[in-house]
Design a protein around this motif. Structure first.
Motif, mmCIF file in Angstrom:
data_model
loop_
_atom_site.group_PDB
_atom_site.id
_atom_site.type_symbol
_atom_site.label_atom_id
_atom_site.label_comp_id
_atom_site.label_asym_id
_atom_site.label_seq_id
_atom_site.Cartn_x
_atom_site.Cartn_y
_atom_site.Cartn_z
ATOM 1 N N VAL A 171 58.272 -26.498 112.164
ATOM 2 C CA VAL A 171 58.563 -25.538 111.867
ATOM 3 C C VAL A 171 57.963 -24.258 112.588
ATOM 4 O O VAL A 171 58.601 -23.333 113.298
ATOM 5 N N ALA A 172 56.662 -24.251 112.669
ATOM 6 C CA ALA A 172 56.007 -23.054 113.606
ATOM 7 C C ALA A 172 56.556 -23.208 114.938
ATOM 8 O O ALA A 172 56.829 -22.009 115.368
ATOM 9 N N ILE A 173 56.418 -24.343 115.578
ATOM 10 C CA ILE A 173 57.054 -24.248 116.934
ATOM 11 C C ILE A 173 58.656 -23.910 117.148
ATOM 12 O O ILE A 173 59.300 -23.249 117.984
ATOM 13 N N SER A 174 59.308 -24.263 115.957
ATOM 14 C CA SER A 174 60.832 -24.047 116.265
ATOM 15 C C SER A 174 60.832 -22.391 116.105
ATOM 16 O O SER A 174 61.770 -21.692 116.452
ATOM 17 N N LEU A 175 60.185 -21.883 115.038
ATOM 18 C CA LEU A 175 60.304 -20.316 114.839
ATOM 19 C C LEU A 175 59.634 -19.573 116.202
ATOM 20 O O LEU A 175 60.198 -18.629 116.307
ATOM 21 N N ASP A 176 58.670 -20.104 116.690
ATOM 22 C CA ASP A 176 58.389 -19.503 118.151
ATOM 23 C C ASP A 176 59.564 -19.507 119.155
ATOM 24 O O ASP A 176 59.712 -18.727 119.717
ATOM 25 N N ARG A 177 60.133 -20.563 119.294
ATOM 26 C CA ARG A 177 61.257 -20.703 120.068
ATOM 27 C C ARG A 177 62.306 -19.673 119.819
ATOM 28 O O ARG A 177 62.919 -19.080 120.606
ATOM 29 N N LEU A 178 62.661 -19.590 118.464
ATOM 30 C CA LEU A 178 63.636 -18.752 117.952
ATOM 31 C C LEU A 178 63.389 -17.199 118.364
ATOM 32 O O LEU A 178 64.055 -16.618 118.544
ATOM 33 N N ILE A 179 61.919 -16.771 118.103
ATOM 34 C CA ILE A 179 61.648 -15.556 118.352
ATOM 35 C C ILE A 179 61.643 -15.301 119.820
ATOM 36 O O ILE A 179 62.061 -14.225 120.220
ATOM 37 N N THR A 180 61.230 -16.209 120.830
ATOM 38 C CA THR A 180 61.649 -16.186 122.277
ATOM 39 C C THR A 180 62.873 -15.847 122.613
ATOM 40 O O THR A 180 63.299 -15.050 123.138
ATOM 41 N N ASN A 181 63.639 -16.601 121.788
ATOM 42 C CA ASN A 181 65.275 -16.377 122.241
ATOM 43 C C ASN A 181 65.839 -15.384 121.814
ATOM 44 O O ASN A 181 66.423 -14.584 122.575
ATOM 45 N N GLN A 182 65.445 -14.759 120.739
ATOM 46 C CA GLN A 182 65.976 -13.401 120.143
ATOM 47 C C GLN A 182 65.562 -12.264 120.989
ATOM 48 O O GLN A 182 65.930 -11.288 121.276
ATOM 49 N N SER A 183 64.173 -12.490 121.276
ATOM 50 C CA SER A 183 63.474 -11.237 122.393
ATOM 51 C C SER A 183 64.219 -11.313 123.685
ATOM 52 O O SER A 183 64.655 -10.378 124.288
ATOM 53 N N GLU A 184 64.485 -12.462 124.213
ATOM 54 C CA GLU A 184 65.172 -12.610 125.621
ATOM 55 C C GLU A 184 66.425 -12.024 125.524
ATOM 56 O O GLU A 184 67.263 -11.411 126.329
ATOM 57 N N ALA A 185 67.319 -12.463 124.346
ATOM 58 C CA ALA A 185 68.647 -11.949 124.136
ATOM 59 C C ALA A 185 68.873 -10.273 124.024
ATOM 60 O O ALA A 185 69.798 -9.784 124.543
ATOM 61 N N LEU A 186 67.814 -9.780 123.355
ATOM 62 C CA LEU A 186 67.727 -8.384 123.097
ATOM 63 C C LEU A 186 67.537 -7.644 124.444
ATOM 64 O O LEU A 186 68.160 -6.602 124.802
ATOM 65 N N LEU A 187 66.547 -8.449 125.388
ATOM 66 C CA LEU A 187 66.334 -7.740 126.880
ATOM 67 C C LEU A 187 67.577 -7.716 127.552
ATOM 68 O O LEU A 187 68.034 -6.748 128.288
ATOM 69 N N ARG A 188 68.477 -8.926 127.599
ATOM 70 C CA ARG A 188 69.253 -8.991 128.302
ATOM 71 C C ARG A 188 70.502 -7.975 127.792
ATOM 72 O O ARG A 188 71.175 -7.355 128.682
ATOM 73 N N GLN A 189 70.841 -7.910 126.304
ATOM 74 C CA GLN A 189 71.646 -6.635 126.121
ATOM 75 C C GLN A 189 71.304 -5.298 126.446
ATOM 76 O O GLN A 189 72.161 -4.604 126.688
ATOM 77 N N ARG A 190 69.858 -4.996 126.342
ATOM 78 C CA ARG A 190 69.678 -3.733 126.860
ATOM 79 C C ARG A 190 69.642 -3.529 128.242
ATOM 80 O O ARG A 190 70.078 -2.570 128.778
#
Length: 370
Positions: A343-362
């Motif tokens: 679960v921790a590794i999955s959450l880490d990937r989710l956080i990474t994907n969300q941050s990268e998506a926010l960067l692309r949007q900005r």
């Protein structure tokens, strides 16, 4: 807890900046914005771990009131102290996008040699034995670092090999012998069972190590460079090279510190348990890595904090103790801990994907506005 960011290029001789390509202001702003997003997500994750810890203690205490006894809680934290110290070193390695599977073997070898030295030299101050354990661990870490950086061998392969090699050395050195508590000086054993101003000595030592490396990684350039190396690893290390970072040197230093703290953990292990043989520390490497991952240290490198990793160690240790108190079957104890790591590794990937998506949007909005 804020996660350090990459450092700018160091000035060359005479105060001038090093020649070569420079990072565009827009790129630097994008990375800074992304880091702020990740910082917020990591802080939320660490707060979540604290809530989970409180919930575990409350629920277990409600079912089994003896779990909340002062002595029971003290033993729980004492069991975590060694793992927490080793987790601080592991964090430095993981944020550089590497891994160290040899820490359990380093602990076992250091613990035995520390105990053996003090047994044969009872009149020597116990701190000498502790320093020997730390130096042995640092030497093992240096070997790992050199093979990884100068040999260009993946850290997973190197440390898997040294894990088995050092365990073999431990069996060779011990020759089937075992060090018992009655062989060790009382002054050394008191380190494992004594208090300092009412607080167990091992806990004080663990807190000092965690706070020290938390500040170093948060407030000093050396610590920020480790995160920069790990972050740039996702792009082949080009960003770190453009910034003028001495990546190989920093990675080697991270391995040396990880080994030294594993050696310190070995001395703590000998003082805590008194009985040491060649099997000491087996399986500790997975517990240390699991604690770091649960605590929010990204296995892909570049993010996470020493404080979060230590908190992960406390959470995992408390869960294991709670499961034992509740008389949960051994199979389910292992299964639950394994599930938490997934679960921790999955959450880490989710956080990474969300941050990268926010960067692309900005970035897209800025290009549109321009």
């Amino acid at each position: 807890m804020s996660t350090p960011v990459t450092t700018p290029a160091a000035p060359g001789p005479g105060g001038s900046a090093p020649s070569g390509p420079t990072v565009e202001p827009e790129e630097a702003e994008r990375v800074s914005a992304g880091r702020r997003v990740v910082d917020r997500l990591i802080r939320a994750r660490e707060l979540g771990l604290i809530v989970v810890l409180i919930a575990i203690v409350a629920i277990t205490g409600a079912i089994e009131p003896n779990f909340l006894d002062a002595d029971s809680l003290k033993q729980t934290v004492l069991n975590v102290a060694i793992i927490a110290v080793m987790t601080a070193g592991m964090t430095l390695v993981i944020v550089t996008r590497n891994i160290d599977l040899s820490v359990g073997s380093i602990l076992g070898l250091s613990a035995f040699l520390c105990g053996d030295f003090l047994t044969k030299n009872p009149s020597v101050p116990w701190i000498v034995g502790v320093l020997i354990a730390i130096l042995i661990g640092a030497a093992c870490g240096l070997l790992n670092g050199v093979l990884v950086t100068w040999g260009r061998v993946p850290a997973l392969v190197v440390t898997l090999g040294t894990m088995y090699a050092l365990r073999g050395v431990a069996f060779l050195v011990t020759g089937g012998r075992q060090i018992n508590a009655e062989d060790l000086p009382d002054s050394f054993l008191k380190v494992g069972s004594g208090d300092l101003l009412g607080v167990p000595t091992l806990i004080v030592l663990a807190v000092v190590v965690i706070v020290l490396f938390w500040f170093i990684t948060r407030d000093y350039a050396w610590g920020r460079q480790l995160y920069a190396i790990g972050s740039s690893g996702r792009s082949g290390g080009q960003a770190a090279k453009l910034a003028g970072l001495k990546s190989d040197r920093r990675v080697t230093q991270a391995f040396v510190i990880s080994g030294a703290l594993a050696g310190l953990g070995g001395a703590m292990y000998a003082a805590r348990y008194g009985t040491v043989d060649a099997t000491g520390g087996q399986g500790y490497e997975l517990r240390v890595i699991g604690a770091a991952v649960v605590g929010g240290v990204a296995i892909a490198g570049g993010s996470g904090t020493v404080f979060g990793a230590a908190l992960g160690a406390v959470v995992l240790g408390t869960i294991q103790t709670a499961l034992i108190v509740l008389k949960i079957d051994d199979f389910w104890q292992q299964a639950i801990v394994g599930l938490l790591i997934i679960v921790a590794i999955s959450l880490d990937r989710l956080i990474t994907n969300q941050s990268e998506a926010l960067l692309r949007q900005r970035s897209a909005r800025r290009r549109t506005a321009a």
